[in-house]
Design a protein around this motif. Structure first.
Motif, PDB file in Angstrom:
ATOM      1  N   ILE A   1       0.864  -1.176   0.000  1.00  0.00           N
ATOM      2  CA  ILE A   1       0.000   0.000   0.000  1.00  0.00           C
ATOM      3  C   ILE A   1       0.903   1.228   0.000  1.00  0.00           C
ATOM      4  CG2 ILE A   1      -1.654   1.370   1.326  1.00  0.00           C
ATOM      5  CD1 ILE A   1      -2.918  -1.201   2.279  1.00  0.00           C
ATOM      6  N   GLY A   2       0.696   2.118  -0.957  1.00  0.00           N
ATOM      7  CA  GLY A   2       1.505   3.323  -1.064  1.00  0.00           C
ATOM      8  C   GLY A   2       0.691   4.563  -0.770  1.00  0.00           C
ATOM      9  N   VAL A   3       1.333   5.537  -0.125  1.00  0.00           N
ATOM     10  CA  VAL A   3       0.728   6.844   0.122  1.00  0.00           C
ATOM     11  C   VAL A   3       1.481   7.852  -0.731  1.00  0.00           C
ATOM     12  CG1 VAL A   3       0.215   8.625   1.823  1.00  0.00           C
ATOM     13  CG2 VAL A   3       0.058   6.208   2.460  1.00  0.00           C
ATOM     14  N   GLY A   4       0.777   8.487  -1.678  1.00  0.00           N
ATOM     15  CA  GLY A   4       1.433   9.358  -2.638  1.00  0.00           C
ATOM     16  C   GLY A   4       1.173  10.834  -2.392  1.00  0.00           C
ATOM     17  N   ALA A   5       2.172  11.639  -2.754  1.00  0.00           N
ATOM     18  CA  ALA A   5       2.043  13.102  -2.785  1.00  0.00           C
ATOM     19  C   ALA A   5       2.662  13.556  -4.105  1.00  0.00           C
ATOM     20  CB  ALA A   5       2.751  13.743  -1.594  1.00  0.00           C
ATOM     21  N   PHE A   6       1.826  14.088  -4.991  1.00  0.00           N
ATOM     22  CA  PHE A   6       2.260  14.408  -6.347  1.00  0.00           C
ATOM     23  C   PHE A   6       2.376  15.917  -6.519  1.00  0.00           C
ATOM     24  CE2 PHE A   6      -0.003  10.397  -6.240  1.00  0.00           C
ATOM     25  CZ  PHE A   6       0.971   9.553  -6.754  1.00  0.00           C
ATOM     26  N   VAL A   7       3.394  16.363  -7.255  1.00  0.00           N
ATOM     27  CA  VAL A   7       3.774  17.777  -7.269  1.00  0.00           C
ATOM     28  C   VAL A   7       2.992  18.584  -8.300  1.00  0.00           C
ATOM     29  CG1 VAL A   7       6.093  17.408  -6.351  1.00  0.00           C
ATOM     30  CG2 VAL A   7       5.708  17.238  -8.817  1.00  0.00           C
ATOM     31  N   GLU A   8       2.773  19.856  -7.951  1.00  0.00           N
ATOM     32  CA  GLU A   8       2.232  20.889  -8.853  1.00  0.00           C
ATOM     33  C   GLU A   8       0.984  20.420  -9.596  1.00  0.00           C
ATOM     34  OE1 GLU A   8       2.925  24.884 -10.782  1.00  0.00           O
ATOM     35  OE2 GLU A   8       2.846  23.962  -8.815  1.00  0.00           O
ATOM     36  N   GLU A   9       0.049  19.843  -8.856  1.00  0.00           N
ATOM     37  CA  GLU A   9      -1.200  19.391  -9.475  1.00  0.00           C
ATOM     38  C   GLU A   9      -2.031  20.565  -9.966  1.00  0.00           C
ATOM     39  OE1 GLU A   9      -5.516  18.038  -9.444  1.00  0.00           O
ATOM     40  OE2 GLU A   9      -4.502  19.713  -8.440  1.00  0.00           O
ATOM     41  N   GLU A  10      -2.039  21.647  -9.206  1.00  0.00           N
ATOM     42  CA  GLU A  10      -2.872  22.786  -9.569  1.00  0.00           C
ATOM     43  C   GLU A  10      -2.307  23.585 -10.735  1.00  0.00           C
ATOM     44  OE1 GLU A  10      -5.697  23.048  -8.529  1.00  0.00           O
ATOM     45  OE2 GLU A  10      -5.891  22.342  -6.472  1.00  0.00           O
ATOM     46  N   GLY A  11      -0.994  23.527 -10.930  1.00  0.00           N
ATOM     47  CA  GLY A  11      -0.389  24.335 -11.979  1.00  0.00           C
ATOM     48  C   GLY A  11      -0.396  25.817 -11.663  1.00  0.00           C
ATOM     49  N   SER A  12      -0.495  26.170 -10.392  1.00  0.00           N
ATOM     50  CA  SER A  12      -0.620  27.584 -10.036  1.00  0.00           C
ATOM     51  C   SER A  12       0.680  28.354 -10.235  1.00  0.00           C
ATOM     52  CB  SER A  12      -1.074  27.727  -8.579  1.00  0.00           C
ATOM     53  OG  SER A  12      -0.129  27.165  -7.685  1.00  0.00           O
ATOM     54  N   ARG A  13       1.825  27.660 -10.233  1.00  0.00           N
ATOM     55  CA  ARG A  13       3.081  28.374 -10.439  1.00  0.00           C
ATOM     56  C   ARG A  13       3.520  28.338 -11.897  1.00  0.00           C
ATOM     57  NH1 ARG A  13       9.109  27.701  -7.581  1.00  0.00           N
ATOM     58  NH2 ARG A  13      10.031  29.452  -8.755  1.00  0.00           N
ATOM     59  N   PHE A  14       3.497  27.164 -12.523  1.00  0.00           N
ATOM     60  CA  PHE A  14       4.044  27.042 -13.880  1.00  0.00           C
ATOM     61  C   PHE A  14       2.972  26.895 -14.960  1.00  0.00           C
ATOM     62  CE2 PHE A  14       7.638  25.952 -11.185  1.00  0.00           C
ATOM     63  CZ  PHE A  14       8.621  26.757 -11.746  1.00  0.00           C
ATOM     64  N   GLY A  15       1.704  27.070 -14.579  1.00  0.00           N
ATOM     65  CA  GLY A  15       0.645  27.169 -15.564  1.00  0.00           C
ATOM     66  C   GLY A  15       0.201  25.872 -16.203  1.00  0.00           C
ATOM     67  N   MET A  16       0.755  24.745 -15.763  1.00  0.00           N
ATOM     68  CA  MET A  16       0.400  23.445 -16.343  1.00  0.00           C
ATOM     69  C   MET A  16      -0.242  22.582 -15.276  1.00  0.00           C
ATOM     70  SD  MET A  16       0.331  21.447 -18.992  1.00  0.00           S
ATOM     71  CE  MET A  16       1.430  22.273 -20.146  1.00  0.00           C
ATOM     72  N   PRO A  17      -1.569  22.327 -15.370  1.00  0.00           N
ATOM     73  CA  PRO A  17      -2.204  21.498 -14.345  1.00  0.00           C
ATOM     74  C   PRO A  17      -1.693  20.068 -14.392  1.00  0.00           C
ATOM     75  CG  PRO A  17      -3.693  21.874 -16.188  1.00  0.00           C
ATOM     76  CD  PRO A  17      -2.495  22.737 -16.431  1.00  0.00           C
ATOM     77  N   CYS A  18      -1.697  19.422 -13.228  1.00  0.00           N
ATOM     78  CA  CYS A  18      -1.232  18.033 -13.107  1.00  0.00           C
ATOM     79  C   CYS A  18       0.176  17.880 -13.692  1.00  0.00           C
ATOM     80  CB  CYS A  18      -2.203  17.073 -13.782  1.00  0.00           C
ATOM     81  SG  CYS A  18      -3.867  17.095 -13.082  1.00  0.00           S
ATOM     82  N   LEU A  19       1.017  18.843 -13.416  1.00  0.00           N
ATOM     83  CA  LEU A  19       2.358  18.851 -14.007  1.00  0.00           C
ATOM     84  C   LEU A  19       3.150  17.609 -13.613  1.00  0.00           C
ATOM     85  CD1 LEU A  19       4.608  20.298 -15.568  1.00  0.00           C
ATOM     86  CD2 LEU A  19       5.192  21.516 -13.461  1.00  0.00           C
ATOM     87  N   GLY A  20       3.137  17.256 -12.315  1.00  0.00           N
ATOM     88  CA  GLY A  20       3.904  16.104 -11.860  1.00  0.00           C
ATOM     89  C   GLY A  20       3.451  14.814 -12.489  1.00  0.00           C
ATOM     90  N   SER A  21       2.133  14.602 -12.569  1.00  0.00           N
ATOM     91  CA  SER A  21       1.625  13.353 -13.149  1.00  0.00           C
ATOM     92  C   SER A  21       1.767  13.348 -14.669  1.00  0.00           C
ATOM     93  CB  SER A  21       0.176  13.118 -12.731  1.00  0.00           C
ATOM     94  OG  SER A  21      -0.646  14.215 -13.058  1.00  0.00           O
ATOM     95  N   ARG A  22       1.678  14.512 -15.315  1.00  0.00           N
ATOM     96  CA  ARG A  22       1.876  14.574 -16.771  1.00  0.00           C
ATOM     97  C   ARG A  22       3.307  14.179 -17.147  1.00  0.00           C
ATOM     98  NH1 ARG A  22      -2.095  17.645 -19.809  1.00  0.00           N
ATOM     99  NH2 ARG A  22      -3.608  18.628 -18.403  1.00  0.00           N
ATOM    100  N   ILE A  23       4.280  14.658 -16.379  1.00  0.00           N
ATOM    101  CA  ILE A  23       5.669  14.282 -16.648  1.00  0.00           C
ATOM    102  C   ILE A  23       5.878  12.806 -16.322  1.00  0.00           C
ATOM    103  CG2 ILE A  23       8.075  14.679 -15.979  1.00  0.00           C
ATOM    104  CD1 ILE A  23       7.304  17.589 -15.435  1.00  0.00           C
ATOM    105  N   ALA A  24       5.310  12.362 -15.211  1.00  0.00           N
ATOM    106  CA  ALA A  24       5.491  10.973 -14.776  1.00  0.00           C
ATOM    107  C   ALA A  24       4.983   9.982 -15.811  1.00  0.00           C
ATOM    108  CB  ALA A  24       4.789  10.741 -13.440  1.00  0.00           C
ATOM    109  N   THR A  25       3.869  10.319 -16.468  1.00  0.00           N
ATOM    110  CA  THR A  25       3.264   9.402 -17.437  1.00  0.00           C
ATOM    111  C   THR A  25       3.787   9.608 -18.848  1.00  0.00           C
ATOM    112  OG1 THR A  25       1.415  10.937 -17.736  1.00  0.00           O
ATOM    113  CG2 THR A  25       1.139   9.167 -16.107  1.00  0.00           C
ATOM    114  N   GLY A  26       4.633  10.612 -19.058  1.00  0.00           N
ATOM    115  CA  GLY A  26       5.174  10.860 -20.388  1.00  0.00           C
ATOM    116  C   GLY A  26       4.286  11.711 -21.270  1.00  0.00           C
ATOM    117  N   VAL A  27       3.170  12.216 -20.737  1.00  0.00           N
ATOM    118  CA  VAL A  27       2.293  13.097 -21.511  1.00  0.00           C
ATOM    119  C   VAL A  27       3.005  14.398 -21.853  1.00  0.00           C
ATOM    120  CG1 VAL A  27       0.155  14.443 -21.416  1.00  0.00           C
ATOM    121  CG2 VAL A  27       0.200  12.105 -20.543  1.00  0.00           C
ATOM    122  N   LEU A  28       3.842  14.874 -20.938  1.00  0.00           N
ATOM    123  CA  LEU A  28       4.624  16.091 -21.133  1.00  0.00           C
ATOM    124  C   LEU A  28       6.095  15.718 -21.163  1.00  0.00           C
ATOM    125  CD1 LEU A  28       4.406  19.224 -21.292  1.00  0.00           C
ATOM    126  CD2 LEU A  28       4.717  19.253 -18.809  1.00  0.00           C
TER     127      LEU A  28
END
Length: 424
Positions: free
Chosen positions: A140-167
């Motif tokens: 069982i894993g407990v996750g904390a993913f970065v910059e989901e809101e995109g409030s600083r760099f303008g890209m929502p779900c930034l951490g998960s987009r990079i993680a999955t290769g979308v970005l």
């Protein structure tokens, strides 16, 4: 159980809160967001969870199968690398498991619950399961993913987009915040290795992902619900250009004022969204030269648009863009629209969705217009589900965002039940 959750919640809720507004400012890789991350790492260490990180800073803390149950507050020696840096590098060859969690960052002047509720609930659910003596058959894993809101760099779900290769790393690292700081520079300042930025080895261990989140509207009337889908949505940059001139001497009929074109476009977006049963919001604006006594030369406005289907969203954008162009022609200005991020509809797997609703005694199933990391992971092929905790006012992305404590505790209980079901 109540005291444990309440104490965790109080500790985290104190980080990054603006005392004047009550809102939160936890943009990615800012001091307040880093403080929240340090809090998370400390909580994981207290529980003896081994934290793994990828190159962008996404974190998953693992409770491995067969581990002797212990209550929160006990400790276990972490690997040397984790003792030195707080985390270890992700190791993709280990047994996949069930991951739950959310994000710790916030929108500008945001609420306390959007994101952090999922992280605190995940830690509390692990505490509950251990207290019951439950030993998972899979991690069982407990996750904390970065910059989901995109409030600083303008890209929502930034951490998960990079993680999955979308970005791609190249596009991601070139992103800039409003002060001109690039993501590459922000990561360097945080001590990250830029060569590790890219598709994440953490995903190889995510056999299933379940994200608990505060519901961000008024559709949920029960304490806890299950998500059916996420509406397609996107962020679109409109640039209106005209001619700067003197506010006091330029005749109204001689002006080429991009602010007028923008104003009509904002009204058109409101009308078209209402007609389509969709959502359209101009929430961010930049004006040049931004002088009180000058007709602007340029107005840049960011549109957030969402709809129940891709067809409705495309039609909405076409109508708004067409009316903007027609008005620009009358005003003697010009308009350009550029999509900055677009997320397709996410339909969560019916089998998993219905299984969770059943194990939660028929919890209601409902769609959402809000984007989440869960949607990105689902699109990447990871079996994914979401649980919602009731929001009595429906207000979100605001200091007034709220969930009752009894409902939060019901969410913890529901998440623990789901984890027990999936980790047997």
């Amino acid at each position: 159980m109540t005291e444990s959750f309440e104490q965790l919640w109080a500790d985290l809720a104190a980080i990054g809160k603006d005392p004047s507004t009550g809102g939160y400012h936890r943009g990615g890789w800012t001091p307040s967001e880093r403080a929240a991350t340090a809090w998370f790492l400390d909580q994981c260490a207290q529980r003896g969870l081994v934290v793994e990180s990828d190159g962008i800073g996404n974190l998953v803390a693992w409770w491995e199968p067969g581990e002797v149950a212990r209550s929160a507050g006990s400790t276990r020696s972490l690997p040397a690398s984790a003792q030195a840096a707080g985390v270890s590098s992700a190791q993709g060859a280990r047994l996949p498991g069930v991951v739950t969690g959310s994000h710790l960052d916030s929108v500008i002047d945001g609420g306390a619950f959007d994101g952090p509720l999922g992280v605190v609930s995940a830690l509390s659910a692990v505490d509950r399961l251990r207290a019951e003596g439950f030993v998972p058959s899979v991690p069982i894993g407990v996750g904390a993913f970065v910059e989901e809101e995109g409030s600083r760099f303008g890209m929502p779900c930034l951490g998960s987009r990079i993680a999955t290769g979308v970005l791609t790393p190249e596009k991601a690292l070139a992103l800039q915040d409003r002060t001109g700081v690039s993501l590459a520079d922000a990561l360097k300042d945080s001590g990250a290795d830029l060569d590790r930025v890219g598709p994440s080895p953490l995903l190889s261990r995510m056999g299933t992902f379940v994200e608990l989140h505060v519901e961000q509207g008024r559709a949920l009337t029960a304490p806890v619900g299950v998500a059916s889908s996420i509406w397609p949505h996107g962020r679109f940059r409109f640039t209106f250009t005209g001619e700067a001139n003197h506010a006091g001497t330029t005749l109204m009929e001689d002006r080429h004022d991009p602010m007028l074109t923008y104003a009509m476009t904002a009204l058109a977006a409101n009308k078209q969204a209402r007609l389509a049963g969709a959502r359209a919001t101009f929430g961010r604006l930049a004006v040049e030269p931004n002088g009180t006594n000058a007709v602007p030369s340029q107005v840049t406005a960011w549109l957030d648009a969402r709809a129940a289907s891709a067809e409705v969203l495309e039609s909405l954008l076409a109508a708004i863009t067409r009316q903007a162009a027609e008005r620009a022609e009358r005003d003697g200005t010009a308009v350009e629209m550029v999509p900055e991020s677009v997320s397709p509809v996410v339909d969560f797997q019916p089998g998993l969705r219905d299984r969770l609703s059943a194990v939660l005694d028929g919890a209601p199933v409902l769609p959402t217009g809000a984007g989440h990391d869960a949607g990105v992971f689902s699109d990447a092929g990871i079996p994914t589900a979401m649980l919602f905790v009731r929001n009595p006012t429906g207000i979100s992305h605001s200091p007034a965002e709220h969930a009752e404590m009894d409902d939060c505790l019901a969410g913890v209980e529901a998440l623990a039940t789901v984890l027990k079901e999936l980790a047997r």
